[in-house]
Design an enzyme around this catalytic site. Structure first.
Site, PDB file in Angstrom:
ATOM      1  N   ASP A 192      18.516  52.761  19.510  1.00  0.00           N
ATOM      2  CA  ASP A 192      17.802  53.211  18.311  1.00  0.00           C
ATOM      3  C   ASP A 192      17.300  52.015  17.510  1.00  0.00           C
ATOM      4  O   ASP A 192      18.061  51.105  17.212  1.00  0.00           O
ATOM      5  CB  ASP A 192      18.730  54.053  17.431  1.00  0.00           C
ATOM      6  CG  ASP A 192      19.017  55.401  18.055  1.00  0.00           C
ATOM      7  OD1 ASP A 192      18.044  56.104  18.388  1.00  0.00           O
ATOM      8  OD2 ASP A 192      20.206  55.752  18.215  1.00  0.00           O
ATOM      9  N   ASP A 234      15.557  61.352  23.014  1.00  0.00           N
ATOM     10  CA  ASP A 234      16.377  61.725  21.852  1.00  0.00           C
ATOM     11  C   ASP A 234      15.673  62.493  20.740  1.00  0.00           C
ATOM     12  O   ASP A 234      16.341  63.209  19.997  1.00  0.00           O
ATOM     13  CB  ASP A 234      17.034  60.457  21.278  1.00  0.00           C
ATOM     14  CG  ASP A 234      18.212  60.764  20.354  1.00  0.00           C
ATOM     15  OD1 ASP A 234      18.793  61.856  20.481  1.00  0.00           O
ATOM     16  OD2 ASP A 234      18.557  59.911  19.515  1.00  0.00           O
TER      17      ASP A 234
HETATM   18 ZN   LIG Z   1      18.062  57.902  19.225  1.00  0.00          ZN
END
Ligand SMILES: [Zn+2]
Ligand SMILES: *[C@@H]1O[C@H](CO)[C@@H](O)[C@H](O)[C@H]1NC(C)=O
Ligand SMILES: *[C@@H]1O[C@H](CO)[C@@H](O)[C@H](O)[C@H]1NC(C)=O
Ligand SMILES: *[C@@H]1O[C@H](CO)[C@@H](O)[C@H](O)[C@H]1NC(C)=O
Ligand SMILES: *[C@@H]1O[C@H](CO)[C@@H](O)[C@H](O)[C@H]1NC(C)=O
Ligand SMILES: *[C@@H]1O[C@H](CO)[C@@H](O)[C@H](O)[C@H]1NC(C)=O
Length: 945
Positions: free
Chosen positions: A61, A183
């Site tokens: 991320d 995601d």
């Molecule tokens: Zn993520």
């Protein structure tokens, strides 16, 4: 300002994916100098067997619980153990140990940070791994963007930055073949459309509604062809789309990262706990189960997860063994073959299987909203952190148009001029990072949200130097420019304290716009003149606590009429005087009580991701509004006070076809211990029959129907949250006669829960975490707002017959996204100042939007033109339109100094003065025909005069 010498026309948007009727994947030619990357580097499969493609990967991320740089370095491991630099170190090391091993890398923001710090030797080593297809980039954008809350222009930009770095660094072998959004919390059709147009061969993701997934598993429809545009002619926006089997995790029991606890493969019979037979038979079972829910004899398994592979040896040592022992079983009749693979190698096998069409089902809607259980709808983040969402949107505007265009117009002087050294890069990277699916989505920790905002602020600072340099060079005046960044809350120290100042308005759109400027000033005695010294219509409006005046030059027409109920102070009707339409329209503010987990149906709490109202009941903030009206020749205002924390100004500008509602919400009170999700709702006489419409990433519009999904049978379990959709720029309801369109100034969530009504969530203040990892309640406060965040924004309403409504809302939404730049200089402009100038030779046709003008390298300018109408939008505008780049040379920018006048005249006069040099070349290259919703990209060679 400049002219072209010669032109190279590239079209990075390569459009070729599926031939109609046949599932055919274009397998790109690999250049000779690097013969083994791309599809050619894939391991052999075994025809006739079940082939299991193991895909080692990490999901990194670009900021979430830690900032992007903390994640890169592995700092603050007390928050979360994660260090991307070590991941890349370790993976490269392990790839070198065994040429069979494969790895895919996704987030270029991280890869770029790592690459810069490597020695030349290491860079050569990595290049070789890439050339041999052992390290492969997938997706390849700067980040993996959020799909619900991003605007397509920023998404295209962030993909461009990442893909360009990969191309510049690795050449064709660095080019990703597949898009990989494992995601993001729901999937936008416009994202798939952009991916298809950028030339990706396929798209994989991990999350979709649990009901949709379960019926797709049963019917083996987890792979499909997504037809991602209703306007682009198939197969332009068709994209193979695969749903990954375990989200993006390994199958249960097969996670060998240091972050996991699954037992390693113990293969020495002399040692304790020998488990090869056990692991192999478990794996064969998992593979057999998986092939039962997919269609071909190839299956894919994601072997990795969040920030895994920091110690890649653990993974690879066990994967090597798994492959060896599972394949050994073939001598005894097993028909399962396991291999190291990548998503593109998997895709290639589907292609090679020569599946006849329609083998895969077609999907035409999108994947919103996303629910992972009956009461767990991820529809809160459509609105979470409304101030960050707005900041991201105006930063996009500032970058796309002001900063990028000024850099092109100013040339090298823009980057080093009378105001010093500035750049557009800081803002480009800050914006690219902000597109991440835990950034603009509002699903990060507070300190990370602060970091995103800080990066954007640094970007503004750099851009402002650049813009000042260009304006100084172009206007011939180096009087300091002042940027009042708090104009939205009526704060501008310069205009409030000086008796004489100049206002400079820069319109980034390639067509004239009328725009009203509101400025805080001291007193009411101001005279406003335009650049020729003619008086400009302006009026002082006495507001609470400050004084503002407005300037506006257009001729007066009344297009709209609004009525208020004198007893309640609420809006009661809206009329379009041109078309003689009137609808009943009332509007008020309400809140849902956010679930704290004590609910009979579910323990799910409302949080940064999830909208879980405790019930469908809305609590009204006030049945009546205290009102005050202000009226002058420029604007009519009705100010409404609903409560100490909710107010609104309703504005109708003369000559405007839209009604502006400027709402202010906050600090949301929580003294009663109740989290609140604040909405505004329009209730109208429009007979909308359970249907409303929302845009996808600011582009095409999708129809939404209450308690319904177009391609599967929904069991509705959340009457409100399950009917919420992302609104990036606009939503509307309509019947045969009337269409009410609301254009928003940022991404928000909304729904039409009752016929004729449209609600938009404006602000959220929550007291609990929703257990999806962020670990903080969404309860924003700051030094400036210790009692809780106050948010202000605008909704723009228009009422039109449905057949022509797009003629208003399409350009309007672009104007809201791409706002003019207003700067100020102390005193009057010096006499030798050029007051008006323009880079535009002629305005572009109304259907054509100037999407990007940006300095690509010292010689080339990146230009993107877009047809901004959908095929079904408008009889008038939904036609192919031809732009001649020769007679309409770009970048199409124009600059106005002092006041606001239609810039068209100015643009024309400049081109009249300076006829363009004749360019040799094929005239057909200069003529670009755009069909509805098409985007075309060019690199232009320009010369500054
Ligand atoms: Zn993520
Ligand atoms: C891709 O990189 C190569 C050099 O590796 C360069 O020649 C080419 O122009 C680049 N393409 C684009 C579109 O930037
Ligand atoms: C194959 O079967 C034979 C006979 O049962 C056995 O000895 C051998 O170990 C098996 N091989 C593998 C790889 O399982
Ligand atoms: C697909 O078609 C090609 C060309 O007709 C053929 O060579 C190939 O063997 C086929 N592949 C499969 C898996 O049937
Ligand atoms: C900016 O320009 C000045 C004057 O030409 C020069 O001395 C300076 O080195 C330049 N700065 C940068 C960072 O290029
Ligand atoms: C506003 O004007 C008044 C009267 O001219 C002056 O006294 C005051 O200082 C001014 N305020 C600001 C902030 O300049």
């Amino acid at each position: 300002m400049f002219s072209k010498m010669a032109t190279t026309v590239h079209t990075p948007f390569v459009l070729l994916l599926f031939q109609i009727g046949v599932f055919s994947l274009p397998v790109s030619q690999t250049p000779q100098e690097s013969p083994t990357c791309g599809y050619k580097s894939c391991h052999a499969i075994k025809p006739g067997m079940l082939n299991v493609h193991l895909v080692p990967h990490t999901h990194d991320d670009v900021g979430w619980l830690k900032t992007v740089d903390q994640y890169f370095y592995g700092a603050r491991n007390d928050i979360q153990h994660a260090g991307v630099q070590y991941i890349l170190d370790s993976v490269v090391d392990q790839l070198l140990k065994n040429p069979d091993r494969r790895f895919i890398y996704v987030e270029t923001a991280f890869f770029y940070r790592w690459w810069k710090r490597q020695s030349g030797d290491m860079q050569d080593t990595v290049k070789q791994l890439v050339d041999e297809g052992r390290l492969e980039f997938v997706n390849g954008g700067w980040c993996m963007s959020d799909e619900a809350t991003t605007h397509y222009s920023a998404v295209v930009d962030q993909m461009t930055i990442g893909l360009r770095f990969l191309n510049d660094t690795f050449g064709p072998c660095g080019r990703p073949r597949v898009a990989w959004h494992i995601d993001p919390f729901g999937h936008a059709r416009e994202h798939a459309s952009v991916f298809a147009q950028m030339g990706y061969d396929g798209f994989f993701f991990g999350r979709l509604d649990y009901q949709d997934r379960s019926r797709r598993k049963a019917s083996r429809e987890q792979e499909m062809v997504w037809r991602a545009s209703e306007s682009l002619v198939p197969p332009v926006a068709d994209l193979f789309t695969g749903i990954l089997p375990n989200g993006y995790n390994p199958p249960e029991g097969f996670c060998w990262d240091q972050l996991c606890d699954d037992p390693p493969i113990r293969d020495d019979p002399d040692l304790e706990d020998y488990n090869v037979e056990d692991v192999v038979s478990k794996f064969l079972t998992v593979a057999q189960e998986q092939v039962g829910v997919y269609k071909t004899n190839h299956i894919i398994m994601t072997m990795g997860s969040d920030f895994q592979y920091e110690n890649a040896n653990l993974w690879y040592k066990n994967l090597d063994k798994l492959i060896r022992y599972v394949n050994q079983k073939q001598v005894n009749g097993s028909n399962i073959h396991v291999l190291y693979s990548t998503p593109s190698c998997y895709l290639q096998e589907l292609h090679r299987a020569n599946l006849s069409c329609p083998y895969f089902p077609m999907r035409i809607d999108d994947f919103f909203p996303y629910a992972d259980a009956a009461h767990d709808f991820w529809t809160g983040y459509f609105t979470s952190r409304p101030a960050l969402k707005r900041y991201e949107r105006i930063s996009n505007s500032y970058l796309q148009v002001i900063c990028n265009q000024m850099e092109v117009l100013g040339g090298p002087t823009s980057r080093n001029g009378s105001f010093g050294v500035g750049n557009s890069d800081t803002m480009k990277k800050a914006m690219a990072v902000a597109q991440h699916h835990d950034a603009v989505s509002g699903t990060e920790k507070q300190h990370v949200a602060d970091d995103y905002a800080r990066r954007l602020a640094n970007g503004w600072t750099q851009c402002q130097v650049l813009v000042s340099n260009t304006l100084a060079a172009l206007s011939g005046s180096s009087a300091p420019r002042v940027y009042c960044e708090h104009l939205n809350i009526s704060v501008c120290p310069l205009t409030e304290s000086s008796s004489k100042f100049s206002v400079n308005v820069y319109n980034p759109l390639a067509r004239p716009v009328g725009w009203s400027v509101r400025l805080p000033v001291n007193g009411t005695a101001y005279a406003v003149t335009d650049s020729s010294g003619n008086a400009v219509d302006s009026t002082a409006v006495n507001a609470i606590g400050c004084t503002t005046w407005s300037v506006e030059t257009n001729q007066k027409h009344a297009f709209l009429k609004v009525t208020f109920d004198p007893e309640t102070g609420l809006l009661s009707s809206l009329s379009n005087l041109e078309t003689q339409q009137t609808v009943r329209l009332s509007q008020n503010f309400y809140w849902y009580n956010a679930s704290d987990g004590n609910n009979k149906d579910s323990k799910q709490m409302s949080g940064a991701y999830i909208f879980r109202p405790n019930s469908s009941t809305t609590f009204i903030i006030s049945k009546t509004a205290k009102i005050e009206t202000v009226q002058n020749s420029v604007v009519q205002e009705v100010r409404q006070w609903f409560s100490p924390w909710v107010s609104q100004v309703v504005r109708l500008y003369a000559d405007s076809r839209v009604l502006e509602l400027e709402w202010t919400v906050g600090p949301v009170p929580i003294g009663d211990n109740m989290g609140k999700e604040v909405i505004t709702r329009f209730d109208t006489s429009i007979n909308s029959s359970g249907i409303f419409y929302t845009d996808s990433n600011g582009r095409e519009v999708l129809q939404r129907r209450k308690d319904y999904r177009p391609t599967w049978t929904l069991t509705q379990t959340e009457p409100v949250a399950g009917n919420y959709y992302p609104i990036n720029s606009r939503a509307y309801i309509k019947d045969e006669k009337d269409q009410l369109t609301v254009v928003t100034d940022r991404s928000q969530g909304g729904g039409s829960i009752q016929d004729g009504s449209l609600e938009i969530m404006l602000h959220r203040r929550l007291l609990h975490d929703d257990v999806r990892g962020v670990g903080e309640p969404l309860n924003e406060a700051s030094d400036l707002y210790p009692e809780g965040l106050v948010v202000r924004g605008r909704l723009l309403l228009s009422l039109n017959p449905p057949a022509v409504a797009a003629n208003t809302h399409r350009p309007l939404a672009q104007e809201v996204v791409l706002q003019p730049l207003i700067t100020f200089t102390e005193g009057l402009l010096p006499p030798n100042t050029r007051p008006e100038f323009s880079g535009l030779q002629t305005a572009l046709p109304p259907a054509v939007h100037l999407l990007t003008v940006s300095q690509w390298d010292p010689d080339l300018v990146l230009l993107r033109l877009e047809h901004q109408y959908e095929a079904r939008d408008s009889k008038e505008h939904s036609q192919p339109v031809t732009v001649n780049l020769q007679v309409s040379p770009l970048p199409s920018t124009f600059i106005l100094l002092t006041g606001l006048s239609p810039s068209y005249r100015c643009a024309v006069c400049l081109s009249g003065e300076k006829p363009l040099p004749k360019t040799k070349g094929d005239p057909s290259v200069w003529e670009v025909t755009l069909k509805p919703m098409e985007i075309r990209t060019f690199l232009l060679r320009v010369r500054l005069r």
